[in-house]
Structures are given as C-alpha cells and as structure tokens.
Enzyme design. Structure first.
Site, PDB file in Angstrom:
ATOM      1  N   ARG A 130      43.933  21.138  67.387  1.00 52.90           N
ATOM      2  CA  ARG A 130      44.995  21.919  68.033  1.00 52.90           C
ATOM      3  C   ARG A 130      46.285  21.123  67.942  1.00 52.90           C
ATOM      4  NH1 ARG A 130      44.397  22.261  73.891  1.00 52.90           N
ATOM      5  NH2 ARG A 130      46.211  20.918  73.943  1.00 52.90           N
ATOM      6  N   GLU A 144      51.948  16.619  69.629  1.00 49.50           N
ATOM      7  CA  GLU A 144      50.828  15.800  69.151  1.00 49.50           C
ATOM      8  C   GLU A 144      49.822  16.696  68.446  1.00 49.50           C
ATOM      9  OE1 GLU A 144      47.832  14.296  71.703  1.00 49.50           O
ATOM     10  OE2 GLU A 144      47.779  16.087  72.931  1.00 49.50           O
ATOM     11  N   ASN A 146      45.751  17.263  68.402  1.00 48.61           N
ATOM     12  CA  ASN A 146      44.449  16.931  68.999  1.00 48.61           C
ATOM     13  C   ASN A 146      43.380  17.130  67.940  1.00 48.61           C
ATOM     14  OD1 ASN A 146      45.215  16.737  71.999  1.00 48.61           O
ATOM     15  ND2 ASN A 146      46.120  18.681  71.360  1.00 48.61           N
ATOM     16  N   SER A 151      40.858  21.819  73.650  1.00 45.09           N
ATOM     17  CA  SER A 151      40.296  22.789  74.590  1.00 45.09           C
ATOM     18  C   SER A 151      41.162  24.029  74.741  1.00 45.09           C
ATOM     19  CB  SER A 151      40.040  22.133  75.941  1.00 45.09           C
ATOM     20  OG  SER A 151      41.188  21.481  76.376  1.00 45.09           O
ATOM     21  N   LYS A 311      47.871   8.556  68.376  1.00 43.70           N
ATOM     22  CA  LYS A 311      49.331   8.633  68.480  1.00 43.70           C
ATOM     23  C   LYS A 311      50.004   7.637  67.540  1.00 43.70           C
ATOM     24  CE  LYS A 311      49.351  11.005  72.793  1.00 43.70           C
ATOM     25  NZ  LYS A 311      47.911  11.304  72.931  1.00 43.70           N
ATOM     26  N   LYS A 369      54.242   6.426  75.229  1.00 44.07           N
ATOM     27  CA  LYS A 369      52.863   6.917  75.157  1.00 44.07           C
ATOM     28  C   LYS A 369      51.871   5.826  74.768  1.00 44.07           C
ATOM     29  CE  LYS A 369      53.972  11.628  73.793  1.00 44.07           C
ATOM     30  NZ  LYS A 369      53.557  12.757  72.935  1.00 44.07           N
ATOM     31  N   GLU A 373      44.238  10.011  75.185  1.00 44.36           N
ATOM     32  CA  GLU A 373      44.191  11.460  75.078  1.00 44.36           C
ATOM     33  C   GLU A 373      43.801  12.027  76.428  1.00 44.36           C
ATOM     34  OE1 GLU A 373      44.945  12.912  72.273  1.00 44.36           O
ATOM     35  OE2 GLU A 373      45.085  11.012  71.214  1.00 44.36           O
ATOM     36  N   GLY A 374      44.132  13.285  76.622  1.00 46.45           N
ATOM     37  CA  GLY A 374      43.581  13.972  77.791  1.00 46.45           C
ATOM     38  C   GLY A 374      44.567  14.177  78.915  1.00 46.45           C
ATOM     39  N   ARG A 455      50.781  27.042  77.129  1.00 43.81           N
ATOM     40  CA  ARG A 455      50.664  26.449  78.472  1.00 43.81           C
ATOM     41  C   ARG A 455      52.057  26.335  79.034  1.00 43.81           C
ATOM     42  NH1 ARG A 455      47.974  20.735  77.854  1.00 43.81           N
ATOM     43  NH2 ARG A 455      48.939  21.075  75.829  1.00 43.81           N
TER      44      ARG A 455
HETATM   45  P1  ADP Z   1      47.801  13.775  75.689  1.00 40.70           P
HETATM   46  O1  ADP Z   1      47.024  13.292  74.530  1.00 40.70           O
HETATM   47  O2  ADP Z   1      47.591  12.991  76.913  1.00 40.70           O
HETATM   48  O3  ADP Z   1      47.647  15.265  75.879  1.00 40.70           O
HETATM   49  P2  ADP Z   1      50.510  14.386  74.825  1.00 40.70           P
HETATM   50  O4  ADP Z   1      51.229  13.671  73.758  1.00 40.70           O
HETATM   51  O5  ADP Z   1      50.084  15.767  74.505  1.00 40.70           O
HETATM   52  O6  ADP Z   1      49.308  13.469  75.290  1.00 40.70           O
HETATM   53  O7  ADP Z   1      51.422  14.408  76.129  1.00 40.70           O
HETATM   54  C1  ADP Z   1      50.998  15.025  77.319  1.00 40.70           C
HETATM   55  C2  ADP Z   1      52.047  15.983  77.824  1.00 40.70           C
HETATM   56  O8  ADP Z   1      53.287  15.301  78.034  1.00 40.70           O
HETATM   57  C3  ADP Z   1      52.376  17.102  76.862  1.00 40.70           C
HETATM   58  O9  ADP Z   1      51.478  18.165  77.006  1.00 40.70           O
HETATM   59  C4  ADP Z   1      53.805  17.458  77.277  1.00 40.70           C
HETATM   60  O10 ADP Z   1      53.809  18.297  78.427  1.00 40.70           O
HETATM   61  C5  ADP Z   1      54.386  16.101  77.678  1.00 40.70           C
HETATM   62  N1  ADP Z   1      55.076  15.489  76.520  1.00 40.70           N
HETATM   63  C6  ADP Z   1      54.509  14.727  75.569  1.00 40.70           C
HETATM   64  N2  ADP Z   1      55.416  14.333  74.643  1.00 40.70           N
HETATM   65  C7  ADP Z   1      56.590  14.875  75.008  1.00 40.70           C
HETATM   66  C8  ADP Z   1      57.910  14.843  74.466  1.00 40.70           C
HETATM   67  N3  ADP Z   1      58.190  14.159  73.349  1.00 40.70           N
HETATM   68  N4  ADP Z   1      58.883  15.519  75.118  1.00 40.70           N
HETATM   69  C9  ADP Z   1      58.609  16.212  76.252  1.00 40.70           C
HETATM   70  N5  ADP Z   1      57.393  16.268  76.821  1.00 40.70           N
HETATM   71  C10 ADP Z   1      56.374  15.618  76.215  1.00 40.70           C
HETATM   72 MG    MG Z   2      48.280  16.760  74.718  1.00 39.61          MG
END
Ligand code: ADP
Ligand code: MG
Length: 481
Positions: A130, A144, A146, A151, A311, A369, A373-374, A455
């Site tokens: 995803r 990102e 996944n 899910s 990442k 970051k 994940e998660g 979402r």
């Molecule tokens: P995870 O693997 O924990 O899901 P993500 O990279 O998807 O990590 O980050 C989690 C959440 O943080 C995302 O679903 C989003 O809401 C927010 N987020 C992540 N990166 C950004 C970004 N560059 N700008 C704004 N919000 C972000």
């Molecule tokens: Mg995410």
C-alpha cells in the site's frame, strides 16, 4: 504560504435532527456491514465489536491526482520488486542503518542467511503493498510504501459502500459515480490465491501470521472470508509468531513448512513488522521468521520485500542517481520521482550534519522518522529540533531519516466515533493505493493495482492512525479542481 481549502462534496450544514438521523443510520449501516474494529484496548473482548471511526460524507479529492496515483502503482510494485531482488542495493543502502538499528539488522541477518544458503531463482514472492500519499497543495506526494501487513483493504471496500448509502440518504444519489469503485479486498485475496495456485498443492493452506490480540482484527478476518469465497477449497489457518517459534511449525527435508499437520502454501504476515512482536527472551519469534523464510512456502511478503519497504530505502531512492540504479528507462524514473518529496539522510557525515542543521533551524518544516512501521513513531514540530540537538555527534542519528512536511488542503467534515457526539472539524486526508505483485528473481508473473483507501484526521493531529483513535475512515469523492 496560505492553507488551501477544499469544498465539502455536499453541504454539511445539517440541522440537529437531520444530523442525528443521518448519523444514526450511518452507524447502523457501518455496524451491520462490518465497518468495525474490535472494542477499544481498555475493554477488549473478542466477542464484541465497535464501528470504526469514519467521516460522515466522502472527502473531495482531485480526480487527476487520484488517477495519477492509481496509474503509478504497477510501477511502484515493480520498483519494490527490483530493489528486493538487488542484494547489493539493499546491502549498501542499509549498511549504516544496520549498525545502529538492531531490529533492521536482525531482519537483514535473516535475509543474508537465506541468500547465502542459496535461494532458488524459481522461488516466488508475493507483495501486497500500500503506497500512501498526501496532497501537497494540489499534487500527490508519497508518504511511504508499506510492504508488510498493509491493512484496511477489508474495511475500506465497505466504507465506499457506506458513503454511497449516506449520499443516497442525503438525496445525493445522482453523485455516486464520483465515488470510485473499490476492489481492494478482492484484489489482495486474489493475489494470495494466485500465489496458492503457483505453489500447486491442493491440500496446502494459507497461513495468516497475526498478533495475539488484534484490535483491527475485523479487517484481517475479511481476508479469510474472501479467500473462502473466491476459492471454496482453500483453508486459512491463523497463528502468532510465538506459537510458531515454540514448536508450532517445522520444516521437512524438502523445505515444506508444516503447521499442525498442514502443509503451508502461502504465508500472509499481518504481524512481524515491529520489535515488540518479537519479545520472547529466547528469541523464538525470530526463529519462526527464519524458518518461514527458509521454507518453500510463498511469503507475503518475503523478507526482501519487507526490507525494500524501509524508510531508509525510501530516502536513498530520493537521492539523485539512485532510482537510475533500479530503472534504465528515464520515463519510469521521472514518473516515480514526480511524487517524491524532500528526503534527507541523517548519517553521521557532512551531508547528514547539513540536514540536521537545516531542521534545527526550521523544525516545523520537517518530520523525523525512525526505521519503524505501524504509526506513532515519528517526531514532529519543535521536538524535531530538540531530538536532533540531542543526537549531535551520536551515530544513532543515522537510525532516523528526515522528510519535508507535506501540507494537504483542509476540508470540513463530521467525524463520527463510538460513544461520542459527532464533531464538525477541519480535516486532512491520506490516500493509500494497494498493489499486488508476484514474481521470482527472474521474472514478474503478476503485477496489478488493487483498490484504494482514504484515511482522514483532524488537521491538528500529526498522525492519523485509525486504530490509535485519531483517524477516521473515508472515501475519495473525485472532483475536477
Ligand atoms: P508508519 O510506518 O509509522 O505508518 P508513516 O511514514 O506512514 O509511518 O507516518 C505515519 C503518519 O505520519 C502518516 O500516516 C502521516 O499521517 C504522518 N506523516 C508521515 N510523513 C509525513 C510528512 N512528510 N508530512 C506530513 N505528515 C506525515
Ligand atoms: Mg504509514
């Protein structure tokens, strides 16, 4: 830079009795059709469910950008597949991360062990990905990718139908064609069944690796029902990593994975992406992961797909010249690069120092970051600067990457949650596009896009985890901007 606003797809200025009525109907529909999660962690019971938080009407989303993300997905799938089959790329990309992040290092060790034992060129892997995006002003940018336990494919297909029902109840049935069809569940389960057919052993089962108690159990269980529906001859069994590591699984001489007498054709990981899922002191969960990776069962995902979704890999790909190591075709490189946003290494070198300094000066412009994940692991706002100051000169800084904050347009909506009054709030959304790929080191056997999810969160929340209770399920309502 002023914040952009999108208009709601229909007027949401309801009087209180209309609101009451429509929210009650929407909740009933959600409960009766499985737009649900297990009850909250505090009063968890395997015998009862709540509806999952959702927004009342679908969120407007630019059609052109939605279609761009859909069209890009098979290329994203191919990119992950190529990286996963490029040992040198993964090794060099994760070399420093592996010295400072024990979890990634442990995954990498399993990957190397299996590589050194000799993986057959014919061995098949299945990716159920995803790719998540946010709108940066008016263009999608990748948040990102996944590659493990992606899910919400099960629930989001129902949310699409929920929103069609709500729109009809609001006398807007004429606008349903602006809510795109969503076949995420069918696509992902179809992928697992294709993998099962490739394994070619009619008695073999599909093994779901699950958490011990799963709050978002309802999403995962739809996959089991859908598999039976698409192929009545296929059995799904569910186990957690600890059970498998404590004698629940074995490998026979032909590397068949056997679980309680069942030969396993396909392993679907809904767990195994976070350190706390490998907590036993004797390391039995890691033993289980290695055993599965060694087996000839088709892994969804293989450990190489898992690592390709880290990442650090995402950040390195954004560096000039690196996508070109994956694709010769400049058109493919350009299409992928078009959705990237600024990503920066924080390795302990000059380049990393420059990135850290830049973020210390302007912490609000970046997200920090770790390799996790998660959800719930990232650092935002002022804290970005504080953490980076603390990590000055510390090799552990390299276990993080830095990313430009994406600022999506705001949109008003009603957020509906169990046991609380609906709230009219400013929201922003994140689009996920599912993808399915099956292939060997030599060739790609199947590559397709597999539906979508949206979402939505209150605009002040940093993260929008639906399971964490701050996000809400949504559907895109496609508009021409
Ligand atoms: P995870 O693997 O924990 O899901 P993500 O990279 O998807 O990590 O980050 C989690 C959440 O943080 C995302 O679903 C989003 O809401 C927010 N987020 C992540 N990166 C950004 C970004 N560059 N700008 C704004 N919000 C972000
Ligand atoms: Mg995410």
């Amino acid at each position: 830079m002023s914040t952009i606003r999108l208009e709601p797809c229909v007027s949401i200025d309801f009087d209180s009795s209309t609101l009451d009525e429509i929210v009650t109907k929407a909740k009933d529909w959600a409960l009766m059709h499985g737009v649900c999660v297990m009850r909250s962690r505090q009063n968890f019971s395997p015998d009862s469910i709540n509806f999952a938080p959702f927004v009342l009407v679908p969120s407007a989303f630019p059609k052109k950008e939605f279609e761009k993300a859909i069209e890009l997905q098979t290329l994203v799938n191919e990119m992950i597949h190529r990286i996963a089959n490029n040992y040198e790329f993964l090794k060099s990309t994760l070399a420093i991360t592996n010295t400072v992040d024990p979890f990634t290092a442990q995954l990498f060790k399993i990957y190397t062990t299996v590589q050194e034992e000799g993986v057959s060129q014919e061995e098949c892997c299945c990716g159920l990905f995803r790719c998540d995006y946010m709108l940066d002003r008016d263009a999608v940018r990748q948040v990102e990718i996944n590659t493990i336990a992606s899910s919400f494919a099960g629930i989001c297909t129902r949310v699409t139908r929920l929103h069609k029902f709500v729109m009809q109840e609001l006398s807007h049935g004429d606008k349903l064609q602006q809510i795109p069809e969503n076949n995420a569940l069918e696509a992902l389960c179809g992928g697992m069944l294709k993998a099962w057919e490739i394994y070619n052993q009619p008695q073999a089962v599909i093994l779901f690796i699950i958490e011990e108690t799963t709050y978002i159990f309802c999403d995962q269980i739809f996959h089991e029902f859908e598999i039976r529906k698409q192929n009545p001859n296929v059995r799904v069994i569910r186990r957690n990593l600890t059970q498998l590591g404590r004698g629940g699984a074995s490998l026979d001489a032909e590397k068949k994975l056997i679980v309680d007498g069942h030969e396993v054709a396909v392993i679907y990981f809904r767990c195994g992406y976070a350190p706390d899922q490998y907590m036993s002191a004797d390391g039995c969960e890691w033993d289980a992961r290695l055993m599965m990776e060694r087996s000839k069962a088709i892994k969804c995902p293989s450990i190489s797909y898992h690592l390709a979704g880290t990442k650090k890999v995402q950040q390195v790909l954004a560096d000039p010249g690196n996508l070109e190591r994956i694709f010769d075709d400049p058109d493919k490189v350009a299409r992928l690069r078009d959705v990237f946003t600024g990503l920066y290494s924080l390795d302990l070198d000059e380049e990393g120092d420059r990135a850290a300094e830049m973020a210390i000066q302007n912490p609000d412009k970046y997200v920090l970051k770790p390799q996790r994940e998660g959800g719930g692991n990232n650092v935002y706002g002022e804290e970005v600067g504080e953490v980076l100051k603390q990590l000055k000169g510390n090799p552990e800084r390299a276990s993080y990457i830095l990313m430009d904050v994406i600022k999506p347009p705001l949109l008003q909506n009603w957020m509906v949650r169990p046991s609380t009054q609906p709230m009219r709030v400013d929201t922003l959304s994140e689009l996920g596009i599912f993808g399915v790929i099956i292939g060997t080191a030599k060739e790609i056997l199947h590559n397709s896009v597999g539906g979508h999810m949206l979402r939505t969160k209150i605009h002040t929340a940093n993260e929008g985890g639906v399971a964490a209770g701050i996000g809400a399920l949504d559907s895109p309502f496609l508009v021409d901007l």
